[in-house]
Design an enzyme around this catalytic site. Structure first.
Site, PDB file in Angstrom:
ATOM      1  N   CYS A 168      -1.405 -18.577   0.866  1.00 30.01           N
ATOM      2  CA  CYS A 168      -0.215 -19.382   0.524  1.00 30.01           C
ATOM      3  C   CYS A 168      -0.751 -20.090  -0.751  1.00 30.01           C
ATOM      4  O   CYS A 168      -2.025 -20.186  -1.108  1.00 30.01           O
ATOM      5  CB  CYS A 168      -0.137 -20.319   1.506  1.00 30.01           C
ATOM      6  SG  CYS A 168       0.140 -19.663   3.155  1.00 30.01           S
ATOM      7  N   ARG A 192       1.299 -15.897  -4.847  1.00 28.34           N
ATOM      8  CA  ARG A 192       0.328 -15.990  -3.416  1.00 28.34           C
ATOM      9  C   ARG A 192       1.201 -15.750  -2.260  1.00 28.34           C
ATOM     10  O   ARG A 192       0.565 -15.850  -1.245  1.00 28.34           O
ATOM     11  CB  ARG A 192      -0.398 -17.429  -3.528  1.00 28.34           C
ATOM     12  CG  ARG A 192      -1.219 -17.620  -4.562  1.00 28.34           C
ATOM     13  CD  ARG A 192      -2.036 -18.901  -4.548  1.00 28.34           C
ATOM     14  NE  ARG A 192      -2.817 -18.789  -3.498  1.00 28.34           N
ATOM     15  CZ  ARG A 192      -4.120 -18.482  -3.675  1.00 28.34           C
ATOM     16  NH1 ARG A 192      -4.749 -18.046  -4.603  1.00 28.34           N
ATOM     17  NH2 ARG A 192      -5.009 -18.466  -2.743  1.00 28.34           N
ATOM     18  N   TRP A 198       3.132 -17.629   2.711  1.00 31.13           N
ATOM     19  CA  TRP A 198       2.936 -16.200   3.119  1.00 31.13           C
ATOM     20  C   TRP A 198       2.862 -16.185   4.582  1.00 31.13           C
ATOM     21  O   TRP A 198       1.686 -16.524   5.166  1.00 31.13           O
ATOM     22  CB  TRP A 198       1.974 -15.530   2.368  1.00 31.13           C
ATOM     23  CG  TRP A 198       2.021 -13.910   2.608  1.00 31.13           C
ATOM     24  CD1 TRP A 198       2.760 -13.275   1.856  1.00 31.13           C
ATOM     25  CD2 TRP A 198       1.457 -12.946   3.674  1.00 31.13           C
ATOM     26  NE1 TRP A 198       2.688 -11.811   2.493  1.00 31.13           N
ATOM     27  CE2 TRP A 198       1.774 -11.746   3.577  1.00 31.13           C
ATOM     28  CE3 TRP A 198       0.518 -13.578   4.679  1.00 31.13           C
ATOM     29  CZ2 TRP A 198       1.153 -10.763   4.261  1.00 31.13           C
ATOM     30  CZ3 TRP A 198      -0.158 -12.489   5.406  1.00 31.13           C
ATOM     31  CH2 TRP A 198       0.440 -11.190   5.082  1.00 31.13           C
ATOM     32  N   ASN A 245      -3.333 -23.656   3.777  1.00 32.04           N
ATOM     33  CA  ASN A 245      -3.643 -21.882   3.490  1.00 32.04           C
ATOM     34  C   ASN A 245      -4.709 -21.601   4.550  1.00 32.04           C
ATOM     35  O   ASN A 245      -5.730 -22.028   4.103  1.00 32.04           O
ATOM     36  CB  ASN A 245      -3.869 -21.890   1.903  1.00 32.04           C
ATOM     37  CG  ASN A 245      -4.218 -20.544   1.706  1.00 32.04           C
ATOM     38  OD1 ASN A 245      -3.789 -19.497   2.376  1.00 32.04           O
ATOM     39  ND2 ASN A 245      -4.942 -20.309   0.611  1.00 32.04           N
ATOM     40  N   GLY A 246      -4.558 -20.633   5.079  1.00 33.96           N
ATOM     41  CA  GLY A 246      -5.477 -20.026   6.032  1.00 33.96           C
ATOM     42  C   GLY A 246      -4.906 -19.967   7.275  1.00 33.96           C
ATOM     43  O   GLY A 246      -3.725 -19.689   7.552  1.00 33.96           O
ATOM     44  N   GLU A 260      -3.614   5.489  -6.160  1.00 36.83           N
ATOM     45  CA  GLU A 260      -3.094   4.199  -6.978  1.00 36.83           C
ATOM     46  C   GLU A 260      -1.847   4.562  -7.508  1.00 36.83           C
ATOM     47  O   GLU A 260      -1.093   3.550  -7.412  1.00 36.83           O
ATOM     48  CB  GLU A 260      -4.246   4.077  -8.146  1.00 36.83           C
ATOM     49  CG  GLU A 260      -3.959   2.807  -9.108  1.00 36.83           C
ATOM     50  CD  GLU A 260      -3.800   1.515  -8.238  1.00 36.83           C
ATOM     51  OE1 GLU A 260      -4.106   1.422  -6.878  1.00 36.83           O
ATOM     52  OE2 GLU A 260      -3.391   0.551  -8.501  1.00 36.83           O
ATOM     53  N   LYS A 302       1.182   1.931  -6.172  1.00 41.75           N
ATOM     54  CA  LYS A 302       1.982   1.221  -6.982  1.00 41.75           C
ATOM     55  C   LYS A 302       3.476   1.522  -6.689  1.00 41.75           C
ATOM     56  O   LYS A 302       4.427   0.439  -6.873  1.00 41.75           O
ATOM     57  CB  LYS A 302       1.797   1.719  -8.546  1.00 41.75           C
ATOM     58  CG  LYS A 302       0.661   1.077  -9.234  1.00 41.75           C
ATOM     59  CD  LYS A 302       0.516  -0.161  -9.523  1.00 41.75           C
ATOM     60  CE  LYS A 302      -0.048  -1.025  -8.090  1.00 41.75           C
ATOM     61  NZ  LYS A 302      -1.509  -1.363  -7.995  1.00 41.75           N
ATOM     62  N   GLU A 335       4.483  -0.032  -3.456  1.00 37.21           N
ATOM     63  CA  GLU A 335       4.444  -1.576  -3.433  1.00 37.21           C
ATOM     64  C   GLU A 335       5.391  -2.263  -3.902  1.00 37.21           C
ATOM     65  O   GLU A 335       6.089  -3.252  -3.249  1.00 37.21           O
ATOM     66  CB  GLU A 335       3.307  -2.214  -4.282  1.00 37.21           C
ATOM     67  CG  GLU A 335       1.995  -2.013  -3.626  1.00 37.21           C
ATOM     68  CD  GLU A 335       0.880  -2.368  -4.570  1.00 37.21           C
ATOM     69  OE1 GLU A 335      -0.179  -3.472  -3.880  1.00 37.21           O
ATOM     70  OE2 GLU A 335       0.851  -2.088  -5.543  1.00 37.21           O
ATOM     71  N   HIS A 346      -2.903  21.412   3.891  1.00 36.75           N
ATOM     72  CA  HIS A 346      -3.163  21.146   5.010  1.00 36.75           C
ATOM     73  C   HIS A 346      -2.430  19.919   5.489  1.00 36.75           C
ATOM     74  O   HIS A 346      -2.492  19.482   6.692  1.00 36.75           O
ATOM     75  CB  HIS A 346      -4.441  20.624   5.179  1.00 36.75           C
ATOM     76  CG  HIS A 346      -5.465  21.608   4.645  1.00 36.75           C
ATOM     77  ND1 HIS A 346      -5.850  22.672   5.372  1.00 36.75           N
ATOM     78  CD2 HIS A 346      -6.246  21.597   3.662  1.00 36.75           C
ATOM     79  CE1 HIS A 346      -6.725  23.360   4.609  1.00 36.75           C
ATOM     80  NE2 HIS A 346      -7.031  22.631   3.671  1.00 36.75           N
ATOM     81  N   LYS A 366      -0.639 -11.533  -3.543  1.00 39.26           N
ATOM     82  CA  LYS A 366      -1.422 -11.413  -4.601  1.00 39.26           C
ATOM     83  C   LYS A 366      -3.113 -11.362  -3.996  1.00 39.26           C
ATOM     84  O   LYS A 366      -3.878 -10.484  -4.295  1.00 39.26           O
ATOM     85  CB  LYS A 366      -1.314 -12.102  -5.643  1.00 39.26           C
ATOM     86  CG  LYS A 366      -2.336 -11.824  -6.741  1.00 39.26           C
ATOM     87  CD  LYS A 366      -1.886 -10.742  -7.672  1.00 39.26           C
ATOM     88  CE  LYS A 366      -2.863 -10.074  -8.678  1.00 39.26           C
ATOM     89  NZ  LYS A 366      -2.731  -8.689  -8.830  1.00 39.26           N
TER      90      LYS A 366
HETATM   91  C1  G6P Z   1      -3.507  -7.425  -2.060  1.00 32.63           C
HETATM   92  C2  G6P Z   1      -2.822  -7.214  -3.550  1.00 32.63           C
HETATM   93  C3  G6P Z   1      -3.460  -5.896  -4.106  1.00 32.63           C
HETATM   94  C4  G6P Z   1      -5.069  -5.843  -4.178  1.00 32.63           C
HETATM   95  C5  G6P Z   1      -5.633  -6.316  -2.863  1.00 32.63           C
HETATM   96  C6  G6P Z   1      -7.000  -6.622  -2.773  1.00 32.63           C
HETATM   97  O1  G6P Z   1      -2.954  -6.551  -1.286  1.00 32.63           O
HETATM   98  O2  G6P Z   1      -1.550  -7.324  -3.282  1.00 32.63           O
HETATM   99  O3  G6P Z   1      -3.122  -5.833  -5.334  1.00 32.63           O
HETATM  100  O4  G6P Z   1      -5.352  -4.721  -4.479  1.00 32.63           O
HETATM  101  O5  G6P Z   1      -5.040  -7.498  -2.250  1.00 32.63           O
HETATM  102  O6  G6P Z   1      -7.198  -7.819  -3.476  1.00 32.63           O
HETATM  103  P1  G6P Z   1      -8.343  -8.278  -4.388  1.00 32.63           P
HETATM  104  O7  G6P Z   1      -7.979  -9.485  -5.039  1.00 32.63           O
HETATM  105  O8  G6P Z   1      -9.769  -8.349  -3.275  1.00 32.63           O
HETATM  106  O9  G6P Z   1      -8.535  -7.205  -5.434  1.00 32.63           O
END
Ligand code: G6P
Length: 614
Positions: A2, A27, A75, A101-102, A487, A491, A494, A510, A609
């Site tokens: 958050c 966040r 969040w 937050n937490g 990756e 993307k 997401e 497989h 994030k």
């Molecule tokens: C979240 C974000 C991702 C990120 C991951 C790890 O899921 O949405 O984009 O890769 O956390 O975050 P970090 O800050 O540890 O790279």
């Protein structure tokens, strides 16, 4: 996860809250809320499910005056996102408000105790319990706000960053943290507090990063007081922020994600600046020099990370094994921390994290440290918890990444991993000098090659258009480009909510091959290298089943062109460095597909994030 913001001083608090929350929205964005105390002593609290824009629309018809306030963007962890569960939360009397937050892990037992004493709760959140507890201590133990916060936090198990305000004490904010970040901005006669510096930088560059289990008392016009939970006074360490305002604004781009994709020639360069000295044949990584001896004898490297950073770790595995000949394991931090892993003191654990705040990665670090391993960090956010918790490491210097889907952080992480692996190949004598030098020169050329790929944007938009209505997608790659396939798939899912899977190309037969038909887009990384011919065979297998092939190929490639629906030609580079270039078109493709589907690119649903809860 958050976002938190607070202000006390002589300015109007509300605009600082709203602007700050908008900056912190990456966040979390399930709901948002503010609390203000007006000059007449009225405590006004406005909370709304949804984005900060919905909160500000709602508040616009209400009293927003006051020069003390707290704000929160959520969040959801405990309790669904709705107006009631939004922060700030009230105490029993309604005079004390708190943002958090937490996660308070033992909230249920605290709540049960408070309920026995007649407390009634409005929400399902763990946070509300804390607001009640602090007030309960103030009343029954006759304590002032600051001391009551300390006493309450001594009972709490879990992670928190909190800011508390009381109607009867409109000149004081109390902030505290453990496991979640919190920064205090020190103005000339006022204070700011936030989850990161972005809501603060336009007002002051003097900041104090609060440490775990510290409680800060911010009083208007008075010195900043910090105490730990044992009531020991701590002298605040005021630092100067180096962050610039323009680096956290969109700068003319439609979305932060697009801006960050386009920043990559520069961010990759910044990751190498002062470190890659090709003329001298040197790599300088100040944060790991003290650990070089460890690398010489290292039995193993273990990367711990989550999400995109975990994919960077997978690329790191290829690099370190190939160049420095050190066995590597790549672990999801969340699995590693609960698996009772075997860790030897000769192991080097490298935590990779953009934010430097990911709870699982932090916990994995603590576990590795407790077993005596050397723990290094590769982080983007300077001064972040992971950067501070590790024995050493290297920053990625990519600049603030705000788009929730990580892009420039990935290429910066891979850049730093490449430099580390190359440097360790030197330390360990595992690479012929000519090959080492060749890779140094190739690395220097990467930013301009990324620039070349960015020029393919119009073509990528067209390819995006033909794939935008797909329901599934498959991404294939081999060797060091297998993590690029992962990756690329991440993307896409997401930000566009299309189901996508990344696979090592040869593994396709497989399982995933069963999914292939004329509806299925298959994105293949088929750049020149050792496994090129093998990937060509895999493409044939897809083609035979009428899959729609888009291939990322090395410029000038004819063979794959003949068998693909689309080819994306990228500049040639060394096979080991291909991920840095090959990932760019996949980022842009996902971006355009998401925009065409009308998705909120910078704030995809359910994601955050910075994941500061486990
Ligand atoms: C979240 C974000 C991702 C990120 C991951 C790890 O899921 O949405 O984009 O890769 O956390 O975050 P970090 O800050 O540890 O790279």
């Amino acid at each position: 996860m958050c976002g938190i913001v607070g202000y006390i001083g002589d300015r109007e608090a509300y605009p600082i809250m709203i602007k700050g929350l908008q900056r912190l929205e990456y966040r979390g964005y399930d709901s948002a809320g503010v609390a203000l105390i007006s000059k007449s002593g009225q405590l006004n609290v406005y909370k709304k499910k949804g984005k900060v824009s919905e909160l500000s629309a709602f508040a616009s018809t209400h009293d927003r005056s006051g020069s003390i306030g707290i704000g929160h963007t959520r969040w959801a962890t405990h309790g669904e996102p709705n107006d009631v569960n939004s922060h700030p939360h009230f105490s029993q009397s309604g005079d004390l408000v708190l943002i958090h937050n937490g996660i308070i892990e033992n909230y249920a037992s605290i709540k049960a105790g408070l309920e026995k004493r007649g407390h009634a709760f409005l929400s399902q959140t763990d946070t509300e319990v804390l607001a009640h507890l602090i007030e309960d201590i103030m009343v029954h133990e006759n304590m002032k706000l600051g001391h009551a916060v300390q006493a309450a936090l001594r009972q709490v198990i879990g992670a928190y960053a909190i800011v508390v305000m009381h109607r009867n004490d409109p000149e004081t904010l109390v902030a505290a943290k453990k496991g979640s970040p919190m920064v205090i901005g020190v103005g000339s006669d006022d204070y700011f507090v936030a989850s990161d510096a972005s809501p603060i930088i336009e007002y002051t560059k003097n900041v104090v990063y609060l440490e775990d289990e510290q409680v800060a008392i911010l009083r208007k016009g008075q010195e900043l007081k910090i105490r730990n939970l044992k009531d020991k006074e701590i002298t605040p360490y005021v630092q100067k922020l180096t962050l610039e305002l323009e680096s956290i604004e969109k700068g003319g781009y439609d979305h932060f994600m697009l801006k960050e994709i386009y920043e990559q020639p520069r961010s990759v360069m910044d990751s190498m600046r002062g470190r890659l000295l090709s003329a001298e044949g040197e790599i300088k990584l100040g944060g790991i020099v003290d650990h070089e001896k460890k690398f010489e004898k290292a039995r193993r490297i273990i990367f711990v990370a989550c999400g995109t950073s975990w994919h960077a770790g997978l690329v790191g595995e290829y690099l370190f094994e190939e160049l420095a000949r050190i066995p590597v394991e790549v672990e999801y931090a969340s699995e590693f921390r609960y698996r009772n892993p075997i860790i030897y003191p000769e192991d080097i654990v490298i935590a990779i994290s953009q934010s430097g705040e990911t709870a699982d990665t932090l916990a994995a670090i603590e576990l590795a440290k407790s077993k005596g391993a050397t723990v290094l960090g590769i982080c983007n956010v300077v001064g972040s918890s992971i950067a501070r918790a590790t024995h050493g490491g290297s920053y990625t210097h990519a600049g603030p990444e705000i788009g929730v889907a990580s892009t420039k952080a990935f290429t910066a992480q891979v850049t730093v991993l490449t430099l580390m692996a190359l440097h360790m190949s030197r330390v360990r004598g595992t690479l012929p000098e000519s090959r080492y030098r060749q890779l140094l020169y190739e690395m220097e050329a990467i930013p301009s090659k990324i620039d070349e790929v960015l020029k393919l944007n119009d073509q990528l938009k067209e390819i995006a258009f033909t794939n935008k209505d797909s329901r599934n997608a498959l991404y294939l790659g081999r060797g060091v480009c297998f993590p690029v396939a992962l990756e690329g798939a991440l993307k896409l899912k997401e930000i566009s909510y299309i189901h996508a899977e990344g696979y090592p190309a040869a593994e396709m037969k497989h399982g995933p091959i069963a999914l292939i038909d004329e509806e299925m887009p298959v994105f293949v990384i088929a750049t020149k290298g050792n496994s090129y011919e093998k990937v060509v065979s895999n493409i044939q297998e897809v083609k035979a089943r009428k899959g729609r092939i888009t291939a990322v190929v090395t410029s000038g490639d004819k063979e794959v062109k003949g068998m693909s629906d689309h080819v994306i030609e990228i500049p040639e580079t060394d096979e080991l460095l291909a991920p840095l270039v090959a990932v760019i078109p996949l980022q842009l493709l996902s971006y355009h597909i998401a925009v065409m589907r009308g998705c909120n690119v910078d704030q995809p649903r359910n994601l955050a994030k910075s994941v500061t809860v486990e």
